[in-house]
Design a protein around this motif. Sequence first.
Motif, short mmCIF file in Angstrom:
data_model
loop_
_atom_site.label_atom_id
_atom_site.label_comp_id
_atom_site.label_asym_id
_atom_site.label_seq_id
_atom_site.Cartn_x
_atom_site.Cartn_y
_atom_site.Cartn_z
N GLY A 269 0.80 -1.22 0.00
CA GLY A 269 0.00 0.00 0.00
C GLY A 269 0.83 1.27 0.00
N TRP A 270 1.86 1.32 0.84
CA TRP A 270 2.67 2.54 0.91
C TRP A 270 3.52 2.73 -0.32
N TYR A 271 3.96 1.66 -0.96
CA TYR A 271 4.69 1.82 -2.23
C TYR A 271 3.75 2.31 -3.33
N LYS A 272 2.51 1.84 -3.32
CA LYS A 272 1.55 2.30 -4.32
C LYS A 272 1.30 3.80 -4.18
N ILE A 273 1.24 4.27 -2.94
CA ILE A 273 1.00 5.70 -2.73
C ILE A 273 2.06 6.55 -3.42
N TYR A 315 -8.16 3.61 -6.15
CA TYR A 315 -8.04 4.25 -4.83
C TYR A 315 -8.44 3.28 -3.71
N ALA A 316 -9.48 2.50 -3.95
CA ALA A 316 -9.94 1.56 -2.92
C ALA A 316 -8.85 0.53 -2.60
N THR A 317 -8.14 0.09 -3.62
CA THR A 317 -7.06 -0.88 -3.39
C THR A 317 -6.00 -0.31 -2.46
N VAL A 318 -5.59 0.92 -2.71
CA VAL A 318 -4.57 1.55 -1.87
C VAL A 318 -5.09 1.76 -0.45
N ILE A 319 -6.31 2.26 -0.33
CA ILE A 319 -6.88 2.55 0.99
C ILE A 319 -6.99 1.28 1.83
N GLN A 321 -5.36 -1.60 1.53
CA GLN A 321 -4.07 -2.19 1.88
C GLN A 321 -3.36 -1.39 2.97
N VAL A 322 -3.42 -0.09 2.90
CA VAL A 322 -2.76 0.73 3.93
C VAL A 322 -3.51 0.63 5.26
N ALA A 323 -4.83 0.57 5.21
CA ALA A 323 -5.62 0.63 6.43
C ALA A 323 -5.71 -0.70 7.15
N PHE A 324 -5.55 -1.81 6.44
CA PHE A 324 -5.83 -3.10 7.05
C PHE A 324 -5.05 -3.37 8.34
N PRO A 325 -3.73 -3.17 8.41
CA PRO A 325 -3.03 -3.45 9.68
C PRO A 325 -3.59 -2.68 10.85
N PHE A 326 -4.12 -1.48 10.62
CA PHE A 326 -4.65 -0.68 11.71
C PHE A 326 -6.05 -1.13 12.15
N THR A 327 -6.74 -1.85 11.28
CA THR A 327 -8.09 -2.30 11.62
C THR A 327 -8.09 -3.52 12.52
#
Length: 431
Positions: A269-273, A315-319, A321-327
């Motif tokens: 996710g962070w590399y995609k950003i 955009y949904a793919t990036v969001i 992937q980045v958000a999942f560890p925090f959920t």
Amino acid sequence: MNTVPTADAAAPRRPAGPIGRSAQRITAFALGPYQSAVIRIGFAVTYLLFLLREVPYRQELYGPDSPWAWDLAHRLISENGAFTVLMWSDGSVWFEVVYALVLVAAFCTMIGWRTRTMSVLFMVGVLSIQNRNVFMGDGGDNVVHLMAVYLVLTRCAQVWSLDARRAARNAARRAQGLRPARDVVGPALWAVLGPVLLVAHVQGGLGGTWWLPTLLWVLWLGAAARWAVDRHAPDGETRVLLDVVANIVHNAALVVIMAEVCLIYATAGWYKIQGSRWQDGTALYYPLKLDYFTPWPELSNVIAASSLMVMVVTYATVIVQVAFPFTLFNRRVKNVLLVVMMGEHAGIAVLLGLPFFSMAMISADAVFLPTVFLVWFGGRVGLGRDRLLSRFGRGGGVRVPGPREPVGAGAAGPGGEAPPRPGDGGHTLVG
């Protein structure tokens, strides 16, 4: 004045505080029995289907007819210290034998037959085939590579396995005052694999790393220790100690698997950003226009024609992937995102023609599935199996105790399976 300890004082006390209870839970149980079983089945099925699909092309991909010839692979492996049994010989017969054995190991791991042995052979097979031609892999192969190693450290046959059924039968015999059935296959496998491991180690055929020979020898010697304890002191303190060590290793491996999945998504996710195509929402458009990633050209063209859909999915793919560890700190949100990610991988399998990558990622995601759902799903599968068997005039599976349920207690586990008593089938090389 001398005092005599009362019965309450002599009885073992429950650990006080959350830390003590957590420590007792980690050492007394192999946690996540259903999650680890799904991981075992998922990755075994993924690699089994992959090998079956590549059967017509196996010689060109990983065998003697590969453009990446045996001497080139040998030169690379001598430099990076990788392990593969396909470097033991450059003959076609040896390759065919190894390929067939990996197929067998993957199938036996899937059904949970002699799981500890077969999971080790499955790991050896995955490393051997992938390291023979490293240029044929993708992200899914890397995930299978890692999970095959972690799987060896888990007690992944507690449920939904033939080992669990065998252990339940043995437990039922013990409850009736009978001796468990004598195990012949386990010691035979141990006796055959020991000399093979010794010769491979002496001849330098275990690669240039230290961890693989160490892991294999620890597993082999631990199997001998387990067999001796089960035979001579099945209810002694040594048995309890071995179970505690096995539970700690299993739980630690499960944590590593979860951390690995989070790391994969966070990194991706962070590399995609940082990529301009992901920032402007057009990253999905370009794969949909490549022949290699369009097994269904008409469907790809329909999606690519909608700029809004392309932008939303990108955009949904990036969001996600980045958000999942925090959920992971919120169960409900985590479960929602888990469904979204599995759906995303299913879409990748169909839309971009990457089924095995998607299967590997879905299998890895399964470590976060709720136990309630897995128990329900296992019950549905078991019910369907019993109905199918009844049509052929056969009864359903014999009822055995569920996880952490003593023999003779209430309801059975899903599908009739139950995890073995700590240290029973599916735990060691001989069991």
